[in-house]
Scaffold this motif. Structure first.
Motif, PDB file in Angstrom:
ATOM      1  N   SER A  32       2.239   2.337  -6.671  1.00 42.86           N
ATOM      2  CA  SER A  32       3.622   2.028  -7.050  1.00 42.86           C
ATOM      3  C   SER A  32       4.596   2.468  -5.965  1.00 42.86           C
ATOM      4  CB  SER A  32       3.984   2.713  -8.374  1.00 42.86           C
ATOM      5  OG  SER A  32       3.175   2.232  -9.419  1.00 42.86           O
ATOM      6  N   ILE A  33       4.374   3.645  -5.417  1.00 44.55           N
ATOM      7  CA  ILE A  33       5.220   4.128  -4.321  1.00 44.55           C
ATOM      8  C   ILE A  33       5.087   3.202  -3.119  1.00 44.55           C
ATOM      9  CG2 ILE A  33       5.487   5.993  -2.627  1.00 44.55           C
ATOM     10  CD1 ILE A  33       4.789   7.947  -4.956  1.00 44.55           C
ATOM     11  N   LEU A  34       3.845   2.831  -2.800  1.00 41.91           N
ATOM     12  CA  LEU A  34       3.612   1.905  -1.683  1.00 41.91           C
ATOM     13  C   LEU A  34       4.303   0.571  -1.926  1.00 41.91           C
ATOM     14  CD1 LEU A  34       2.222   1.493   1.047  1.00 41.91           C
ATOM     15  CD2 LEU A  34       0.227   0.658  -0.210  1.00 41.91           C
ATOM     16  N   PHE A  35       4.269   0.099  -3.158  1.00 46.78           N
ATOM     17  CA  PHE A  35       4.960  -1.140  -3.505  1.00 46.78           C
ATOM     18  C   PHE A  35       6.450  -1.044  -3.201  1.00 46.78           C
ATOM     19  CE2 PHE A  35       7.665  -3.028  -6.816  1.00 46.78           C
ATOM     20  CZ  PHE A  35       7.548  -4.368  -6.452  1.00 46.78           C
ATOM     21  N   PHE A  36       7.105   0.002  -3.686  1.00 46.51           N
ATOM     22  CA  PHE A  36       8.549   0.133  -3.485  1.00 46.51           C
ATOM     23  C   PHE A  36       8.907   0.283  -2.006  1.00 46.51           C
ATOM     24  CE2 PHE A  36       8.471   1.343  -8.036  1.00 46.51           C
ATOM     25  CZ  PHE A  36       9.348   0.363  -8.494  1.00 46.51           C
ATOM     26  N   ILE A  37       8.113   1.015  -1.259  1.00 48.71           N
ATOM     27  CA  ILE A  37       8.395   1.194   0.167  1.00 48.71           C
ATOM     28  C   ILE A  37       8.224  -0.120   0.921  1.00 48.71           C
ATOM     29  CG2 ILE A  37       7.553   2.284   2.302  1.00 48.71           C
ATOM     30  CD1 ILE A  37       6.918   4.779   0.535  1.00 48.71           C
ATOM     31  N   THR A  38       7.094  -0.797   0.711  1.00 52.59           N
ATOM     32  CA  THR A  38       6.840  -2.030   1.458  1.00 52.59           C
ATOM     33  C   THR A  38       7.766  -3.161   1.013  1.00 52.59           C
ATOM     34  OG1 THR A  38       4.968  -2.542  -0.010  1.00 52.59           O
ATOM     35  CG2 THR A  38       4.454  -1.475   2.097  1.00 52.59           C
ATOM     36  N   ALA A  39       8.118  -3.205  -0.267  1.00 54.28           N
ATOM     37  CA  ALA A  39       9.059  -4.231  -0.733  1.00 54.28           C
ATOM     38  C   ALA A  39      10.428  -4.008  -0.095  1.00 54.28           C
ATOM     39  CB  ALA A  39       9.161  -4.224  -2.252  1.00 54.28           C
ATOM     40  N   SER A  40      10.875  -2.765  -0.080  1.00 47.25           N
ATOM     41  CA  SER A  40      12.170  -2.461   0.536  1.00 47.25           C
ATOM     42  C   SER A  40      12.178  -2.810   2.020  1.00 47.25           C
ATOM     43  CB  SER A  40      12.501  -0.979   0.353  1.00 47.25           C
ATOM     44  OG  SER A  40      12.619  -0.671  -1.010  1.00 47.25           O
TER      45      SER A  40
END
Length: 105
Positions: A32-40
């Motif tokens: 989930s953290i990786l998702f938010f970082i890469t999406a941003s």
């Protein structure tokens, strides 16, 4: 420089869609953290690309790279089908991205 930004944004889109799948509906912490970082980061690079590229081109290339990449990740890592028709249309997407580069500034 816009083309470099949009390609990076597209690869980050592949990363965030993969992290999204791995997050199991945002219930697993690290994916989930990786998702938010890469999406941003993906959106940031897309906005940078849109400074010098037409938004229609930047967005289309971003979506195209993300679609091709997500499909390939699905085939290679999640056992999704790789039928002839599917691969033909993925090839058309790749050809379209290359075509946009050839006819753009």
């Amino acid at each position: 420089m816009g083309w470099i930004y949009v390609v990076v944004a597209g690869f980050l889109e592949v990363a965030f869609t993969t992290a999204m799948k791995e997050s199991a509906g945002l219930t697993r912490l690290w994916p989930s953290i990786l998702f938010f970082i890469t999406a941003s980061l993906s959106f940031w690079f897309l906005t940078r690309a849109a400074i010098t590229l037409p938004i229609s081109t930047a967005y289309t290339v971003w979506v195209g790279i993300g679609s091709v990449g997500a499909t390939l990740v699905g085939i290679l890592f999640y056992g999704e089908p790789a039928g002839l028709a599917r691969m033909f249309f993925i090839g058309l997407l790749i050809a379209s991205i290359i075509g946009l580069k050839l006819v753009s500034e």
